[in-house]
Write a protein that holds these residues in place. Structure first.
Motif, PDB file in Angstrom:
ATOM      1  N   ASP A 111       0.843  -1.196   0.000  1.00 50.08           N
ATOM      2  CA  ASP A 111       0.000   0.000   0.000  1.00 50.08           C
ATOM      3  C   ASP A 111       0.875   1.240   0.000  1.00 50.08           C
ATOM      4  O   ASP A 111       1.865   1.333   0.751  1.00 50.08           O
ATOM      5  CB  ASP A 111      -0.899   0.013   1.238  1.00 50.08           C
ATOM      6  N   GLY A 112       0.524   2.187  -0.844  1.00 52.54           N
ATOM      7  CA  GLY A 112       1.283   3.432  -0.940  1.00 52.54           C
ATOM      8  C   GLY A 112       2.328   3.424  -2.037  1.00 52.54           C
ATOM      9  O   GLY A 112       2.864   4.484  -2.383  1.00 52.54           O
ATOM     10  N   ALA A 113       2.649   2.254  -2.582  1.00 50.74           N
ATOM     11  CA  ALA A 113       3.629   2.162  -3.674  1.00 50.74           C
ATOM     12  C   ALA A 113       2.910   2.042  -5.011  1.00 50.74           C
ATOM     13  O   ALA A 113       1.834   1.431  -5.106  1.00 50.74           O
ATOM     14  CB  ALA A 113       4.541   0.964  -3.460  1.00 50.74           C
ATOM     15  N   ASP A 114       3.487   2.625  -6.031  1.00 49.95           N
ATOM     16  CA  ASP A 114       2.909   2.507  -7.374  1.00 49.95           C
ATOM     17  C   ASP A 114       3.997   2.424  -8.448  1.00 49.95           C
ATOM     18  O   ASP A 114       3.752   2.711  -9.613  1.00 49.95           O
ATOM     19  CB  ASP A 114       1.947   3.659  -7.667  1.00 49.95           C
ATOM     20  N   PHE A 115       5.206   2.028  -8.038  1.00 49.98           N
ATOM     21  CA  PHE A 115       6.314   1.906  -8.993  1.00 49.98           C
ATOM     22  C   PHE A 115       7.315   0.910  -8.425  1.00 49.98           C
ATOM     23  O   PHE A 115       7.569   0.895  -7.220  1.00 49.98           O
ATOM     24  CB  PHE A 115       6.984   3.268  -9.212  1.00 49.98           C
ATOM     25  N   VAL A 116       7.878   0.060  -9.317  1.00 54.67           N
ATOM     26  CA  VAL A 116       8.929  -0.869  -8.923  1.00 54.67           C
ATOM     27  C   VAL A 116      10.173  -0.559  -9.749  1.00 54.67           C
ATOM     28  O   VAL A 116      10.142  -0.645 -10.986  1.00 54.67           O
ATOM     29  CB  VAL A 116       8.511  -2.337  -9.109  1.00 54.67           C
ATOM     30  N   VAL A 117      11.234  -0.187  -9.052  1.00 54.45           N
ATOM     31  CA  VAL A 117      12.528   0.012  -9.718  1.00 54.45           C
ATOM     32  C   VAL A 117      13.249  -1.331  -9.722  1.00 54.45           C
ATOM     33  O   VAL A 117      13.408  -1.958  -8.666  1.00 54.45           O
ATOM     34  CB  VAL A 117      13.374   1.063  -8.972  1.00 54.45           C
ATOM     35  N   ILE A 118      13.694  -1.780 -10.898  1.00 56.15           N
ATOM     36  CA  ILE A 118      14.336  -3.095 -10.966  1.00 56.15           C
ATOM     37  C   ILE A 118      15.668  -3.053 -10.236  1.00 56.15           C
ATOM     38  O   ILE A 118      16.324  -1.998 -10.158  1.00 56.15           O
ATOM     39  CB  ILE A 118      14.508  -3.562 -12.422  1.00 56.15           C
ATOM     40  N   GLN A 119      16.052  -4.209  -9.706  1.00 61.41           N
ATOM     41  CA  GLN A 119      17.241  -4.255  -8.849  1.00 61.41           C
ATOM     42  C   GLN A 119      18.524  -3.881  -9.589  1.00 61.41           C
ATOM     43  O   GLN A 119      19.484  -3.386  -8.978  1.00 61.41           O
ATOM     44  CB  GLN A 119      17.376  -5.627  -8.203  1.00 61.41           C
ATOM     45  N   GLU A 120      18.546  -4.069 -10.915  1.00 65.15           N
ATOM     46  CA  GLU A 120      19.744  -3.718 -11.686  1.00 65.15           C
ATOM     47  C   GLU A 120      19.985  -2.209 -11.733  1.00 65.15           C
ATOM     48  O   GLU A 120      21.105  -1.761 -12.052  1.00 65.15           O
ATOM     49  CB  GLU A 120      19.634  -4.268 -13.110  1.00 65.15           C
ATOM     50  N   ASP A 121      18.951  -1.422 -11.454  1.00 70.35           N
ATOM     51  CA  ASP A 121      19.091   0.038 -11.501  1.00 70.35           C
ATOM     52  C   ASP A 121      19.362   0.647 -10.130  1.00 70.35           C
ATOM     53  O   ASP A 121      19.340   1.876  -9.968  1.00 70.35           O
ATOM     54  CB  ASP A 121      17.810   0.669 -12.085  1.00 70.35           C
ATOM     55  N   VAL A 122      19.605  -0.217  -9.131  1.00 67.99           N
ATOM     56  CA  VAL A 122      19.713   0.265  -7.753  1.00 67.99           C
ATOM     57  C   VAL A 122      21.030  -0.207  -7.132  1.00 67.99           C
ATOM     58  O   VAL A 122      21.491  -1.324  -7.384  1.00 67.99           O
ATOM     59  CB  VAL A 122      18.518  -0.247  -6.911  1.00 67.99           C
ATOM     60  N   GLY A 123      21.624   0.651  -6.298  1.00 67.78           N
ATOM     61  CA  GLY A 123      22.732   0.251  -5.444  1.00 67.78           C
ATOM     62  C   GLY A 123      22.262   0.230  -3.999  1.00 67.78           C
ATOM     63  O   GLY A 123      21.494   1.109  -3.575  1.00 67.78           O
ATOM     64  N   ARG A 124      22.722  -0.731  -3.226  1.00 68.17           N
ATOM     65  CA  ARG A 124      22.244  -0.839  -1.843  1.00 68.17           C
ATOM     66  C   ARG A 124      23.410  -0.977  -0.876  1.00 68.17           C
ATOM     67  O   ARG A 124      24.340  -1.757  -1.112  1.00 68.17           O
ATOM     68  CB  ARG A 124      21.295  -2.034  -1.696  1.00 68.17           C
ATOM     69  N   LYS A 125      23.302  -0.249   0.231  1.00 63.95           N
ATOM     70  CA  LYS A 125      24.214  -0.390   1.356  1.00 63.95           C
ATOM     71  C   LYS A 125      23.369  -0.497   2.613  1.00 63.95           C
ATOM     72  O   LYS A 125      22.676   0.465   2.983  1.00 63.95           O
ATOM     73  CB  LYS A 125      25.168   0.805   1.459  1.00 63.95           C
ATOM     74  N   LYS A 126      23.385  -1.681   3.159  1.00 66.84           N
ATOM     75  CA  LYS A 126      22.549  -1.991   4.324  1.00 66.84           C
ATOM     76  C   LYS A 126      21.086  -1.678   3.993  1.00 66.84           C
ATOM     77  O   LYS A 126      20.516  -2.282   3.098  1.00 66.84           O
ATOM     78  CB  LYS A 126      23.049  -1.251   5.573  1.00 66.84           C
TER      79      LYS A 126
END
Length: 390
Positions: free
Chosen positions: A99-114
């Motif tokens: 709920d509240g989300a309306d977009f999914v960014v694919i994991q290949e376009d994201v960098g993650r730290k913790k």
């Protein structure tokens, strides 16, 4: 002697649509849907992620934007909280969108730290979300009649339809006739042959959707033939093989008439298959096929297939004819429609030089019946001709 089209029309008059029965979904493949069925749920039943990635608010999505990951959603396990500004939910393909989300960014376009992510690549315009009911909605109908294929069964399963209304398979009794016949595996005498037609036609009719019973071979005498007919009283269609001609040992016409068969026609202007007979014995349709193997099998394609289709509630008709370019010369045809065993490859058709109606090897190698109309002129290489795939 009547034409092929006249014979086919007469056979439709002898055919009756079978009653409706309910079968488990697991047994529905290859059956004919008899009544419309409707979806009992939406598919997907919720907005679902189409990709592995992170669920966000669309208006916050921009290059180099940062978000705090507050949870995870997987297939079968939704995230129960409400997504707020600056937050993201790790999400996997098939999972409900929070709920509240309306977009999914694919994991290949994201960098993650913790628990922090940064959008590193331009995400593009697609929201990567499959909307609720995007495939089908509650009440959406699958119409009948319809021959059910594997993909249809999958659709009905997704619609949560566990039991399917289908037309009962027509029951066909096969009666081979002749003192010369012995079942495969038997020991033929010096003047006998193997009853090949019975098994070829059984396989063919089952492919068409019928339930087939092989009855004992009827000898060339009236008591034996009457006994065979007596075993076929509870079927939808009786198909006799051989004995339908006018020789001294061809008894099918006489015996069937003695048993009350009302003849619809006898003899068709075709090659092979001229001595074809049909009628009705009470509520049961009857077709008498010629005994030559190729004749019997060709008549199965031309006549029995549309007849079984009609019994299954499908629109009766001949399989659509196709065209191919002839590779060689063909002599002019006579007064009967000719179904010639042929091979089609890469849009070109080659007719076997051997067309005798006893040659099963030629039929087994063929994948088409080239059709020459009555009195067709000689054909030259390069002519476009019609054929029936087999």
């Amino acid at each position: 002697m009547i034409s092929v089209s006249e014979a086919r029309a007469a056979l439709f008059q002898l055919s009756s649509v079978t009653e409706v029965e309910q079968v488990p979904l697991a047994q529905a493949n290859g059956r004919v849907l008899a009544q419309p069925v409707s979806a009992t749920r939406d598919q997907p039943p919720f907005s679902a992620s189409a990709m592995d990635g992170y669920a966000l608010k669309r208006h916050e999505v921009e290059l180099h934007a940062m978000f705090q990951v507050i949870g995870e959603a997987a297939a079968g396990h939704r995230f129960d909280g409400l997504l707020k500004a600056g937050q993201a939910v790790r999400i996997f393909t098939g999972a409900p969108v929070p709920d509240g989300a309306d977009f999914v960014v694919i994991q290949e376009d994201v960098g993650r730290k913790k628990d922090l992510i940064t959008i590193l690549n331009q995400p593009g315009d697609s929201d990567n979300i499959r909307p609720r009911g995007g495939d089908f909605s509650i009440g959406q109908t699958v119409n009948a009649p319809r021959l059910l294929r594997a993909s249809d069964v999958a659709l009905l399963a997704a619609m949560n339809i566990p039991v399917v209304p289908v037309f009962r398979r027509p029951v066909v009794a096969l009666i081979s006739t002749g003192d010369e016949l012995v079942m495969p595996g038997g020991t033929p005498g010096p003047d006998q042959i193997i009853a090949s037609n019975t098994f070829g036609l059984k396989a063919m009719l089952e492919e068409f959707g019928a339930e087939v019973r092989i009855l004992p071979i009827a000898k060339d005498n009236e008591p034996s033939l009457k006994m065979a007919f007596s075993l076929a009283r509870d079927v939808d269609l009786v198909v006799t093989i051989g004995g339908a001609s006018v020789g001294d040992h061809d008894l099918v016409a006489k015996v069937s008439a003695d048993l009350g068969m009302e003849r619809s026609f006898y003899k068709v202007a075709m090659r092979p298959g001229k001595p074809l007979m049909a009628g009705r014995m009470g509520k049961t349709a009857m077709v008498g096929l010629p005994g030559n193997p190729v004749s019997a099998m060709v008549c199965g394609h031309i006549f029995l297939r549309p007849m079984i289709q009609s019994m299954l509630g499908l629109q009766p008709g001949v399989e659509p004819l196709q065209t191919a370019t002839l590779t060689h010369e063909l002599a002019a045809n006579g007064p009967r429609e000719h179904y010639m065993r042929a091979t089609v490859a890469a849009g070109k058709v080659t007719v076997s030089p051997a067309q005798d109606s006893s040659l099963l090897t030629v039929l087994a190698d063929a994948n088409a019946l080239l059709i020459l109309p009555p009195n067709a002129p000689a054909q030259r290489p390069g002519e476009t001709l019609q054929y029936l795939p087999i």
